[in-house]
Write a protein that holds these residues in place. Structure first.
Motif, PDB file in Angstrom:
ATOM      1  N   ILE A 128      34.827  39.264  10.209  1.00 15.86           N
ATOM      2  CA  ILE A 128      34.710  37.893   9.191  1.00 15.86           C
ATOM      3  C   ILE A 128      33.195  38.064   9.119  1.00 15.86           C
ATOM      4  O   ILE A 128      32.842  37.595   7.815  1.00 15.86           O
ATOM      5  N   VAL A 129      32.471  37.979  10.142  1.00 12.29           N
ATOM      6  CA  VAL A 129      31.065  37.714  10.117  1.00 12.29           C
ATOM      7  C   VAL A 129      30.353  38.785   9.141  1.00 12.29           C
ATOM      8  O   VAL A 129      29.383  38.574   8.374  1.00 12.29           O
ATOM      9  N   ASN A 130      30.495  39.842   9.472  1.00 15.40           N
ATOM     10  CA  ASN A 130      30.095  41.049   8.918  1.00 15.40           C
ATOM     11  C   ASN A 130      30.523  41.002   7.622  1.00 15.40           C
ATOM     12  O   ASN A 130      29.651  41.790   6.736  1.00 15.40           O
ATOM     13  N   THR A 131      31.609  40.690   7.163  1.00 18.15           N
ATOM     14  CA  THR A 131      32.286  40.818   5.888  1.00 18.15           C
ATOM     15  C   THR A 131      31.292  39.881   5.115  1.00 18.15           C
ATOM     16  O   THR A 131      30.629  40.143   3.659  1.00 18.15           O
ATOM     17  N   ILE A 132      31.275  38.594   5.645  1.00 18.89           N
ATOM     18  CA  ILE A 132      30.188  37.571   4.824  1.00 18.89           C
ATOM     19  C   ILE A 132      28.724  37.828   4.780  1.00 18.89           C
ATOM     20  O   ILE A 132      28.245  38.099   3.506  1.00 18.89           O
ATOM     21  N   ALA A 133      28.212  38.906   5.828  1.00 16.36           N
ATOM     22  CA  ALA A 133      26.891  39.143   5.770  1.00 16.36           C
ATOM     23  C   ALA A 133      26.643  40.536   4.557  1.00 16.36           C
ATOM     24  O   ALA A 133      25.834  40.656   3.882  1.00 16.36           O
ATOM     25  N   ALA A 134      27.954  41.207   4.578  1.00 16.65           N
ATOM     26  CA  ALA A 134      27.842  42.264   3.470  1.00 16.65           C
ATOM     27  C   ALA A 134      27.720  42.086   2.080  1.00 16.65           C
ATOM     28  O   ALA A 134      27.209  42.575   1.330  1.00 16.65           O
ATOM     29  N   LEU A 135      28.634  40.865   2.019  1.00 15.51           N
ATOM     30  CA  LEU A 135      28.751  40.330   0.393  1.00 15.51           C
ATOM     31  C   LEU A 135      27.470  39.740   0.028  1.00 15.51           C
ATOM     32  O   LEU A 135      27.170  39.546  -1.172  1.00 15.51           O
ATOM     33  N   GLN A 136      26.448  39.487   0.946  1.00 16.62           N
ATOM     34  CA  GLN A 136      25.373  38.869   0.621  1.00 16.62           C
ATOM     35  C   GLN A 136      24.114  39.629   0.685  1.00 16.62           C
ATOM     36  O   GLN A 136      22.949  39.295   0.819  1.00 16.62           O
ATOM     37  N   VAL A 137      24.408  40.840   0.866  1.00 15.52           N
ATOM     38  CA  VAL A 137      23.508  42.009   0.914  1.00 15.52           C
ATOM     39  C   VAL A 137      22.257  41.930   0.102  1.00 15.52           C
ATOM     40  O   VAL A 137      22.631  41.827  -1.211  1.00 15.52           O
ATOM     41  N   PHE A 138      21.149  41.857   0.313  1.00 17.53           N
ATOM     42  CA  PHE A 138      19.898  41.709  -0.662  1.00 17.53           C
ATOM     43  C   PHE A 138      18.788  42.582  -0.074  1.00 17.53           C
ATOM     44  O   PHE A 138      18.378  43.430  -0.793  1.00 17.53           O
ATOM     45  N   ASP A 139      18.220  42.240   0.988  1.00 21.56           N
ATOM     46  CA  ASP A 139      16.954  42.768   1.796  1.00 21.56           C
ATOM     47  C   ASP A 139      16.961  44.213   1.687  1.00 21.56           C
ATOM     48  O   ASP A 139      16.065  44.974   1.421  1.00 21.56           O
ATOM     49  N   GLN A 140      18.077  44.735   2.342  1.00 20.41           N
ATOM     50  CA  GLN A 140      18.101  46.048   2.587  1.00 20.41           C
ATOM     51  C   GLN A 140      18.038  46.821   0.989  1.00 20.41           C
ATOM     52  O   GLN A 140      17.260  47.883   0.922  1.00 20.41           O
ATOM     53  N   ALA A 141      18.848  46.787   0.126  1.00 24.88           N
ATOM     54  CA  ALA A 141      18.773  47.171  -1.433  1.00 24.88           C
ATOM     55  C   ALA A 141      17.407  46.826  -1.954  1.00 24.88           C
ATOM     56  O   ALA A 141      16.957  47.717  -2.651  1.00 24.88           O
ATOM     57  N   TYR A 142      17.006  45.737  -1.826  1.00 23.96           N
ATOM     58  CA  TYR A 142      15.690  45.375  -2.660  1.00 23.96           C
ATOM     59  C   TYR A 142      14.588  46.146  -1.997  1.00 23.96           C
ATOM     60  O   TYR A 142      13.712  46.636  -2.795  1.00 23.96           O
ATOM     61  N   LEU A 143      14.566  46.115  -0.667  1.00 25.79           N
ATOM     62  CA  LEU A 143      13.216  47.001  -0.111  1.00 25.79           C
ATOM     63  C   LEU A 143      13.314  48.480  -0.168  1.00 25.79           C
ATOM     64  O   LEU A 143      12.199  48.994  -0.289  1.00 25.79           O
ATOM     65  N   LEU A 144      14.440  48.827  -0.216  1.00 27.19           N
ATOM     66  CA  LEU A 144      14.719  50.410  -0.530  1.00 27.19           C
ATOM     67  C   LEU A 144      14.540  51.044  -1.878  1.00 27.19           C
ATOM     68  O   LEU A 144      13.911  52.054  -2.230  1.00 27.19           O
ATOM     69  N   PHE A 145      15.023  50.146  -2.944  1.00 20.55           N
ATOM     70  CA  PHE A 145      15.024  50.772  -4.371  1.00 20.55           C
ATOM     71  C   PHE A 145      14.349  49.853  -5.279  1.00 20.55           C
ATOM     72  O   PHE A 145      14.127  50.218  -6.214  1.00 20.55           O
ATOM     73  N   TYR A 146      13.961  48.506  -4.785  1.00 22.31           N
ATOM     74  CA  TYR A 146      13.466  47.561  -6.102  1.00 22.31           C
ATOM     75  C   TYR A 146      12.057  47.162  -5.706  1.00 22.31           C
ATOM     76  O   TYR A 146      11.466  46.430  -6.278  1.00 22.31           O
ATOM     77  N   ARG A 147      11.415  47.674  -4.493  1.00 22.87           N
ATOM     78  CA  ARG A 147      10.157  47.556  -4.252  1.00 22.87           C
ATOM     79  C   ARG A 147       9.088  47.664  -5.081  1.00 22.87           C
ATOM     80  O   ARG A 147       8.243  47.079  -5.504  1.00 22.87           O
ATOM     81  N   ASP A 148       9.314  48.794  -6.021  1.00 21.34           N
ATOM     82  CA  ASP A 148       8.335  48.907  -7.432  1.00 21.34           C
ATOM     83  C   ASP A 148       9.065  48.411  -8.655  1.00 21.34           C
ATOM     84  O   ASP A 148      10.166  48.874  -9.057  1.00 21.34           O
ATOM     85  N   VAL A 149       8.568  47.445  -9.035  1.00 22.51           N
ATOM     86  CA  VAL A 149       9.507  46.660 -10.276  1.00 22.51           C
ATOM     87  C   VAL A 149       9.232  47.615 -11.408  1.00 22.51           C
ATOM     88  O   VAL A 149       9.924  47.315 -12.664  1.00 22.51           O
ATOM     89  N   SER A 150       8.270  48.355 -11.488  1.00 20.69           N
ATOM     90  CA  SER A 150       7.969  49.101 -12.673  1.00 20.69           C
ATOM     91  C   SER A 150       8.953  50.215 -12.807  1.00 20.69           C
ATOM     92  O   SER A 150       9.116  50.975 -14.080  1.00 20.69           O
ATOM     93  N   SER A 151       9.383  50.622 -11.879  1.00 21.72           N
ATOM     94  CA  SER A 151      10.472  51.746 -11.845  1.00 21.72           C
ATOM     95  C   SER A 151      11.901  51.444 -12.135  1.00 21.72           C
ATOM     96  O   SER A 151      12.219  50.157 -11.785  1.00 21.72           O
ATOM     97  N   SER A 152      12.596  52.452 -12.883  1.00 26.10           N
ATOM     98  CA  SER A 152      14.015  52.091 -13.044  1.00 26.10           C
ATOM     99  C   SER A 152      14.979  52.313 -12.043  1.00 26.10           C
ATOM    100  O   SER A 152      14.608  53.599 -11.310  1.00 26.10           O
ATOM    101  N   VAL A 153      16.127  51.656 -11.664  1.00 27.37           N
ATOM    102  CA  VAL A 153      16.623  51.918 -10.705  1.00 27.37           C
ATOM    103  C   VAL A 153      18.152  52.183 -11.173  1.00 27.37           C
ATOM    104  O   VAL A 153      18.745  51.382 -11.903  1.00 27.37           O
ATOM    105  N   PRO A 154      18.856  53.005 -10.874  1.00 29.59           N
ATOM    106  CA  PRO A 154      20.538  53.231 -11.484  1.00 29.59           C
ATOM    107  C   PRO A 154      21.281  52.001 -11.005  1.00 29.59           C
ATOM    108  O   PRO A 154      21.076  51.398 -10.020  1.00 29.59           O
ATOM    109  N   ASP A 155      22.267  51.830 -11.761  1.00 25.99           N
ATOM    110  CA  ASP A 155      23.238  50.589 -11.603  1.00 25.99           C
ATOM    111  C   ASP A 155      23.757  50.738 -10.321  1.00 25.99           C
ATOM    112  O   ASP A 155      24.537  49.812  -9.743  1.00 25.99           O
TER     113      ASP A 155
END
Length: 316
Positions: free
Chosen positions: A234-261
């Motif tokens: 239950i706890v891990n499911t709630i955390a996984a559905l709120q995932v943000f920092d991992q994805a943002y830091l890995l793929f969206y750190r450079d706002v000028s680059s395009s990231v696949p959907d």
């Protein structure tokens, strides 16, 4: 005379006991007051304000909102990126939750069999949990580099050509899952405590009856730690559905680059709406939609889990 003198003494002791209880209650309340203030300011008030915002078209420059009813929620249903981000988030949760629990359980089983130095190894495995997300992302940016990253270099030793973890859309979600395994120490500690609470005499009785280690694990260990596993699901499911920092830091750190959907997660798109497009009303609606989805999933998990989990006091 004895009866008449005993009654006032009992009353005095009762009054002292009541005063002690009130003093303990006041002291306990004072100790939790900082948490109550933080909960009220940063949770209750924030949630209430976001609920109000979800029914408004909020103008940040003027600091005013115009009521729009359910228009923000209707826009979510018409926005294909909302559905895409929700789908990506569900896929990520389905991948990460079972794997993280399996790895945490494996580490807990290893530590449960360690006699000497168990405290040292518990600390070593738990320390990554305390690492800041930014530092963890910086490490995994080096590890997952498709050209000269440590993971692909290791795979080359076996003649395997590693993928482009951070640019290939197919491998973007697995790369975040791998990053999530870095912090399974919290679940490991919880499962280790559950394993150590399993009575040893049950294993001895099972061994006498001819049960091998595998049978003991599935018939005794998993059954008795199933409430803990259920809690972690239950706890891990709630955390996984709120995932943000991992994805943002890995793929969206450079706002000028395009990231696949394929790397667009629900929390990331919510952030983009709120702090890049300044569409706070729709972002608040997204937050409350996610809240409702999490509530529904949690209720389903509890309904199903209570039928599968072993409770010492019987089914619930």
């Amino acid at each position: 005379m004895a009866i008449s003198t005993a009654a006032p003494g009992q009353q005095a002791r009762r009054r002292r006991g009541n005063r002690n209880k009130r003093s303990e209650a006041v002291a306990g309340f004072l100790f939790i007051t900082p948490w109550l203030v933080g909960f009220a300011v940063f949770t209750v008030i924030s949630m209430t304000w976001s609920l109000i915002l979800s029914f408004q078209d909020y103008d940040l420059a003027r600091g005013q909102g115009t009521p729009v009813g359910l228009a923000n929620y209707e826009l979510l249903l018409d926005d294909p990126r909302v559905m895409k981000s929700l789908r990506n988030t569900f896929i990520f949760a389905a991948m990460s939750v079972p794997l993280e629990i399996a790895v945490a359980l494996g580490l807990a089983l290893l530590l449960n069999g360690v006699k000497r130095g168990s405290g040292f190894f518990r600390t070593v495995f738990y320390l990554p949990k305390m690492t800041p997300a930014v530092a963890t992302a910086a490490v995994f940016l080096l590890l997952l580099n498709g050209n000269n990253g440590a993971i692909n270099q290791f795979l080359r030793l076996f003649g395997i050509q590693g993928p482009q973890w951070l640019t290939d859309p197919f491998w973007m979600k697995p790369s975040i899952v791998l990053m999530g395994l870095w912090s399974v120490g919290g679940g490991m500690v919880i499962l280790l405590a559950a394993l150590q609470a399993v009575p040893k005499d049950l294993y001895e009785a099972a061994a006498v009856d001819g049960a091998n280690k595998v049978q003991q694990f599935f018939r005794i260990t998993l059954a008795l730690i199933s409430p803990t596993l259920f809690f972690l699901v239950i706890v891990n499911t709630i955390a996984a559905l709120q995932v943000f920092d991992q994805a943002y830091l890995l793929f969206y750190r450079d706002v000028s680059s395009s990231v696949p959907d394929e790397a667009l997660f629900y929390g990331v798109y919510l952030y983009q709406l709120a702090f890049q497009r300044f569409n706070f009303g729709q972002a608040a609606a997204m937050a409350w939609l996610l809240f409702g989805i999490i509530m529904v999933i949690t209720v389903i998990q509890i309904r199903v889990g209570n039928k599968l989990v072993y409770y010492e006091g019987g089914p619930r």
